[in-house]
Design a protein around this motif. Sequence first.
Motif, short mmCIF file in Angstrom:
data_model
loop_
_atom_site.label_atom_id
_atom_site.label_comp_id
_atom_site.label_asym_id
_atom_site.label_seq_id
_atom_site.Cartn_x
_atom_site.Cartn_y
_atom_site.Cartn_z
N LEU A 236 0.83 -1.20 0.00
CA LEU A 236 0.00 0.00 0.00
C LEU A 236 0.87 1.25 0.00
N MET A 237 1.90 1.27 0.82
CA MET A 237 2.81 2.42 0.85
C MET A 237 3.52 2.59 -0.48
N THR A 238 3.94 1.50 -1.08
CA THR A 238 4.60 1.58 -2.37
C THR A 238 3.68 2.20 -3.42
N ALA A 239 2.42 1.76 -3.45
CA ALA A 239 1.46 2.29 -4.40
C ALA A 239 1.17 3.76 -4.14
N ALA A 240 1.05 4.14 -2.87
CA ALA A 240 0.75 5.54 -2.54
C ALA A 240 1.89 6.46 -2.94
#
Length: 273
Positions: A236-240
């Motif tokens: 999720l952090m990578t995508a954000a």
Amino acid sequence: MTDGTRPPSVARKVMAILDAFALGGVRLNLSEICRRAGLPLATGHRLVGELVAGGFLERVPDGTYRIGTRLWRIGSQAPAVTGLRELALPHMEDVYEVTHDNVQLAVLREGRALVVERLRGTRSVPVVTQVGSTLPPHATGVGQVLLAFAPPQVLEPVLAAGLSRHTPRTITDPDELRDVLARVRHNGYAVTRDDMTVGASSVAVPVRDADGEVVAALSLVARTRSADVRRLLPPLMTAARALSRDVALHWRVEPAVPRPPAPGDAPPAASGE
């Protein structure tokens, strides 16, 4: 009228009917629409019928009503929907491929978390949210992220309006919510467990623009028993982060109020019209 007030116009009545669906509830019967809109049943019946004829509402075989495709097509052209969701979809699909859980993108509008895109995990917990629906910000991961980074003039009215209870775990105390939002700002993410729906938990992170301002929130919604932050947070952090880079490069929304000219700004060129 003796109090000097003018009766609501037809336009206001129609807006009240459409706004009834923004309060939650994908399908509403006529009585519920009129109650939420504050209209007599006869008036609501006439206006709802006209909205159905125009394609702005749809009548379901069970007698309830829902937002029509014509209204959805118009609303989907809003800047908060078009550019942002187009940029977000590839990154949301990446997260889905890794987790196979529900992926949601939301923005803060009028004190509610507006869902602008959603991918449904076929093997994850069922969710009732749809694109265009709104969620109570205090009871959802995306909402807590958006509130945590919102200015006081946005947060305070939400607290003053009261925090609705949806499950036994919903935060309804303003001071407790302030503490939670402070942790969200410190940690950089929000975690909710059974706050909105029993059995469903979420992890949410902010999406930022070129100035570092939080403009949206991205979340994963999973079954509570399998909602491991260590599993959900990294993708999720990578995508954000990737989406934030795209937003900074490609997404622009015109301000509602034009910026006053700064000292030294060149005068505007003549339009020729």
